[in-house]
Design a protein around this motif. Structure first.
Motif, PDB file in Angstrom:
ATOM      1  N   SER A  15       0.481  -1.235   0.584  1.00 19.63           N
ATOM      2  CA  SER A  15      -0.285   0.157   0.162  1.00 19.63           C
ATOM      3  C   SER A  15       0.822   1.211   0.049  1.00 19.63           C
ATOM      4  CB  SER A  15      -0.707   0.055   1.182  1.00 19.63           C
ATOM      5  OG  SER A  15      -0.419   0.266   2.294  1.00 19.63           O
TER       6      SER A  15
ATOM      7  N   THR B  99      -2.767   2.775  -5.817  1.00 20.98           N
ATOM      8  CA  THR B  99      -2.805   2.750  -4.341  1.00 20.98           C
ATOM      9  C   THR B  99      -1.495   2.892  -3.286  1.00 20.98           C
ATOM     10  OG1 THR B  99      -2.162   0.057  -5.078  1.00 20.98           O
ATOM     11  CG2 THR B  99      -1.996   0.212  -3.079  1.00 20.98           C
TER      12      THR B  99
ATOM     13  N   SER C 198      -7.619   4.379   0.200  1.00 22.21           N
ATOM     14  CA  SER C 198      -5.983   3.213   0.017  1.00 22.21           C
ATOM     15  C   SER C 198      -6.222   2.858  -1.724  1.00 22.21           C
ATOM     16  CB  SER C 198      -5.444   1.922   0.731  1.00 22.21           C
ATOM     17  OG  SER C 198      -6.878   1.337   0.674  1.00 22.21           O
ATOM     18  N   ASP C 199      -6.861   3.048  -1.897  1.00 12.74           N
ATOM     19  CA  ASP C 199      -7.233   2.880  -3.974  1.00 12.74           C
ATOM     20  C   ASP C 199      -7.758   3.809  -4.466  1.00 12.74           C
ATOM     21  OD1 ASP C 199      -7.109   1.170  -6.115  1.00 12.74           O
ATOM     22  OD2 ASP C 199      -8.795  -0.058  -5.987  1.00 12.74           O
TER      23      ASP C 199
END
Length: 377
Positions: free
Chosen positions: A28, A105, A162-163
């Motif tokens: 991440s 990411t 996070s995405d």
């Protein structure tokens, strides 16, 4: 024996889950630098091209496109105009209402800055919308600050998830869909929050924290004007203006008064560098900063005006374009709990090739007068 085997299996499962969790967390954290195929050197398959127009939505590796998008090679002509490719052999051109995007990411809650290169083609007034939901910003590319016809720009945002997707959109509507801007070389950098200290109430006073600068480029990175709610690539410094920018420069390619980074005020009075600091009403403070030239051939009479509280100071600088700097000083009494510090160039300066340039500002500090005197002792 059966119970022991089950315990071993359970332990293995826990270890596997922990390893997967660690791997997910490490995946991440995006690395600073060029995005996957950020310079578009990985080309679409020829079957996905109709001349220069990209046909397939996922034809450009690592990217998703929408609308009239062209894949432009270095040296390509449009009529009698050479299309500038900022880096490498290829770039992308966005036509009317076209966009290109890539999934990122990220680490949730962190701030990031995106750096990219862009050039105008045949449209006279262009801008790009940059989006990482819910953050959205406008980057004007009407003014060209290099003789090559293109510049590098920066834009910052906070990762809400996070995405996320980075979307670059051309909102222009021209008679010729092929008159949109060229874009190239997308990179990202994680921004750290620089603290204030008892020795300097200004944060990031030396401008060491800022957007990603491509190591093989010698033209710096523009930081465009922004709304008050936007997060700045030079945080907590913000740029006040309408369409003009300031330029973030590095010591590898420019004369920098101190450290590795500085800011060149390239837009005269049309763009100001601003930061608010916490102060105590009635207390005296001292502002100090460096003014110089970037050693980039910018010659002429320059000056930087600094405004703090109800006071101001003008620092003239006669530039020979070979580097050098001088210190500016202003003592003031705070009238509020928050005091705005403003730097602005008071003149418009051009290089012999007609591109805008200006004075460099660096090593800015605000300290309480008594604290400053104790430091001298």
């Amino acid at each position: 024996m059966r119970r022991k085997t089950e315990m071993v299996r359970s332990t293995c499962c826990v270890v596997l889950l922990l390893l997967l969790s660690v791997a997910a967390r490490s995946a991440s954290a995006i690395m600073d630098g060029l995005l996957p195929n950020g310079n578009f050197e990985e080309a679409p398959d020829k079957s996905q091209l109709n001349g220069t127009r990209v046909i397939g939505r996922y034809a450009i590796p690592q990217w998703e496109i929408s609308g009239f998008v062209e894949y432009i090679g270095s040296g390509q002509m449009q009529g009698d105009m050479l299309l500038p490719v900022p880096e490498g052999a290829y770039a992308v051109r966005l036509g009317n209402e076209a966009s290109i995007q890539q999934r990122l990411t990220l680490t949730r809650g962190m701030h990031y800055s995106v750096t990219f290169s862009a050039a105008r083609t045949c449209a006279q007034s262009e801008l790009l919308n940059i989006t990482v939901t819910p953050e959205i910003g406008e980057v004007p590319i009407q003014t060209v600050y290099t003789s090559s016809g293109w510049d590098s720009y920066s834009w910052a945002f906070k990762a809400r998830r996070s995405d996320m997707s980075l979307i670059v959109h051309n909102p222009g509507v021209t008679d010729d869909a092929a008159c949109g801007p060229l874009i190239d070389s997308f990179a990202i950098k994680t921004l750290q929050s620089p603290p204030s200290t008892k020795d300097n109430l200004l944060k990031n006073g030396g401008f060491e924290e800022g957007p990603y600068i491509f190591p093989n480029t010698s033209w710096g990175v523009l930081v465009p004007p922004m709304d008050e709610d936007d997060y700045s690539p030079l945080s907590p410094w913000t740029i006040m203006g309408y369409t003009k920018s300031v330029k973030y420069v590095d010591a590898a390619h420019y004369a920098v008064p101190g450290g590795a980074r500085a800011v060149e005020l390239v837009a005269g009075m049309e763009a100001a560098l601003v930061q608010e600091v916490c102060t105590v009403p009635g207390r005296s403070y001292r502002l100090e900063f460096s003014v110089g030239d970037a050693g980039d051939g910018c010659v002429g009479s320059m000056s930087v005006q600094a405004y703090v509280s109800h006071g101001s100071v003008k620092v003239p600088y006669e530039s020979q374009g070979r580097g050098g700097n001088k210190r500016g000083v202003l003592e003031f009494t705070a009238t509020d709990k928050r005091t705005r510090v403003v730097f602005v160039s008071m003149a418009y300066t051009m290089k012999p090739d007609g591109t805008l340039c200006g004075p460099v500002v660096d090593d800015a500090s605000v300290v309480g007068v008594h604290s400053h005197r104790r430091l001298l002792l």
